[in-house]
Design a protein around this motif. Sequence first.
Motif, PDB file in Angstrom:
ATOM      1  N   ASP A 226       5.660   5.224   2.666  1.00 42.74           N
ATOM      2  CA  ASP A 226       5.216   3.901   3.117  1.00 42.74           C
ATOM      3  C   ASP A 226       5.812   3.623   4.499  1.00 42.74           C
ATOM      4  OD1 ASP A 226       4.494   1.277   3.447  1.00 42.74           O
ATOM      5  OD2 ASP A 226       5.839   0.493   1.899  1.00 42.74           O
ATOM      6  N   TRP A 228       4.797   1.749   7.188  1.00 42.92           N
ATOM      7  CA  TRP A 228       4.869   0.365   7.673  1.00 42.92           C
ATOM      8  C   TRP A 228       5.868  -0.456   6.856  1.00 42.92           C
ATOM      9  CZ3 TRP A 228       3.321  -0.229  12.296  1.00 42.92           C
ATOM     10  CH2 TRP A 228       2.234   0.502  12.793  1.00 42.92           C
ATOM     11  N   GLY A 229       5.932  -0.190   5.560  1.00 41.20           N
ATOM     12  CA  GLY A 229       6.931  -0.883   4.760  1.00 41.20           C
ATOM     13  C   GLY A 229       8.338  -0.517   5.170  1.00 41.20           C
ATOM     14  N   SER A 232       9.102  -2.171   8.674  1.00 37.16           N
ATOM     15  CA  SER A 232       9.307  -3.618   8.624  1.00 37.16           C
ATOM     16  C   SER A 232      10.622  -3.975   7.928  1.00 37.16           C
ATOM     17  CB  SER A 232       8.130  -4.303   7.918  1.00 37.16           C
ATOM     18  OG  SER A 232       8.003  -3.845   6.572  1.00 37.16           O
ATOM     19  N   ILE A 280       3.173  -6.702   3.314  1.00 38.81           N
ATOM     20  CA  ILE A 280       2.751  -5.316   3.534  1.00 38.81           C
ATOM     21  C   ILE A 280       2.788  -4.540   2.220  1.00 38.81           C
ATOM     22  CG2 ILE A 280       3.405  -3.140   4.650  1.00 38.81           C
ATOM     23  CD1 ILE A 280       4.438  -4.815   7.006  1.00 38.81           C
ATOM     24  N   GLU A 281       3.838  -4.776   1.423  1.00 39.28           N
ATOM     25  CA  GLU A 281       4.015  -4.009   0.191  1.00 39.28           C
ATOM     26  C   GLU A 281       2.923  -4.285  -0.839  1.00 39.28           C
ATOM     27  OE1 GLU A 281       7.013  -1.573  -0.139  1.00 39.28           O
ATOM     28  OE2 GLU A 281       5.936  -1.938   1.728  1.00 39.28           O
ATOM     29  N   ARG A 283      -0.127  -4.546  -0.082  1.00 39.72           N
ATOM     30  CA  ARG A 283      -1.389  -4.038   0.453  1.00 39.72           C
ATOM     31  C   ARG A 283      -1.404  -2.525   0.663  1.00 39.72           C
ATOM     32  NH1 ARG A 283      -1.100  -9.232   1.586  1.00 39.72           N
ATOM     33  NH2 ARG A 283      -2.984 -10.448   2.028  1.00 39.72           N
TER      34      ARG A 283
END
Length: 596
Positions: A226, A228-229, A232, A280-281, A283
């Motif tokens: 993940d 992007w997770g 972020s 985000i998580e 999605r």
Amino acid sequence: MDTAPQPVPAPGTPAGEPAAPVRDPHYKWVALSNTTIATFMATVNGSIILISLPAIFNGINIDPLTSFQYLLWILMGYGIVTATLLLSFGRLSDIYGRVRLYNVGFAIFTAGSILLFLTPSTGDAGAIELIVFRLIQAVGAAFIFSNSAAILTDAFPPDERGKALGLNQVAALSGQFVGLIIGGILAVFHWRYVFLISVPFGVIGTIWAFMKLKEPAYQKRSQKIDIWGNLSFICGLTLFLVGITYALLPYGSASMGWGNPWVIATLFCGILLLIAFPIIETRVKDPMFRLDLFKIRNFAFGNAAGFLSALARGGVMIILIILLQGIWLPLHGYSFESTPFWAGVYMLPLTIGFVVMGPISGIISDKYGARWISTLGMVLVGISFLILAVLPYSFDYLPFALALLIMGLGNGMFSSPNAAAIMNAVPPEERGVSSGMMSTLFNSGFVLSMGMFFTIIVVGLTSAFPPELSAALSAANATQLIPAMSAIPPTGALFAAFLGYNPVQMILAGLSPALLATVAPATIATITGVIWFPTTLAQAFMPSLALSFYIGAAISFIAALLCAMRGDKYVEEIDGTGRDDDSSAGPQQVSGENVK
């Protein structure tokens, strides 16, 4: 022979589902001993710095009273890195193997220890090298912390996990206090020995882990990282914690940096990224932070209570060290140079309480569950805070030791049952990320606690210390020194106490002989003795200290309430067997009315 647990089909197990493991009776002790050594070593290195900083700063020719930024980064950088990486490493461990990444972490931690021992430079360059090498250590510690609980949960059957996690956490907390004593002893000989002591344990433990620890058999799913997770969360938490760290430094004429535009910007950006993280998580296909795990009652309330527990007591160790080193020990005849070592000795009741109760509470929770013993534990921690809050600065040691013992017993009753309840409540394939989430919340609470308590203390000292200092100088017939002595900033007084320094001698050494000649020798002897400065600091320090303890008590009682709301004993492998994963509400779901 030490072999990995192998799956065997249980009667009635549908095809394709993971079977219950057969655990080698010897392997579990290998896992416990290795992870306990690693955890103990990591926590010793976290606290050994607290006592040995004066020797380290002298060894690299750094003035600690003018190097707050280095001091804070050496103290808090370790916690910041571990807090930000634990969650990512927990998810990676579920994908690539918990033992494999644990072994890598052990090796990285050992390499960081060797680099710290070999620190080649002095001055500012030496301080920066120490910080960088400590951050390397922290990366290894993050691998260790994020996987230790999962490895123990895999190795031990459900009715022994509380005991195993209890022993592991006893090693963790006792390591914090053993580090204080070891640091005080080794710093007398040479500051490099402070880092050398963990090297042989690290080398032997790393080789042992690679040879003996085996990857457990559990169903792995094909998952993607993940990205992007991870970005972020790591960037958001890093910016937020760095902002808090630099907020503790003076800015312009202010004693703290909360008005610093850079601090405001980092806190704002960090909070925005942390707000975006759960969005985000929800999605991404394979989230690193399994929000659905919070539907499990024991997981949700256990982690919330663990975070509040860390928030309540994370900064207590440093505050108690300041109280002992800067005020109580000098007032009882100890030289400033000897106070770091004796502060560790006088805090032993806290360690004794935890060491005694940690394994016992784990055994009790294995049989009866974590609900009431963890609740009682946090109630005792809250009571110990209240006792500490009402003690005067010249307290008798017996009630102080009793309060520390109660705090140690309470934390022992809470920690291992809480960890066992959290890890028992999740499916085997989610133990890596669950362990990472649990450790992330704990370490984040610990770092936030340091920032919170430091802020309370410094704000109180900023308003109270200057008038107390002027009044004390007037009472000592040294009014002519008030302008010069006012150069001691509140943060300087605080860190001088923390490091076992007497800043009065350092200030007087920089004054002109003509000014010093106007002060009577008896007055000079008074204000440079072991009584005058600690008494002056105490008058300004104690109100803020009491407020900190009252806040710690309130947070502890809230954590106790959450413990009581967790529900009774629940083991996913036993109570969740045969439950349809698509059912709307299991017996341990927060939204369910029937709490097992």
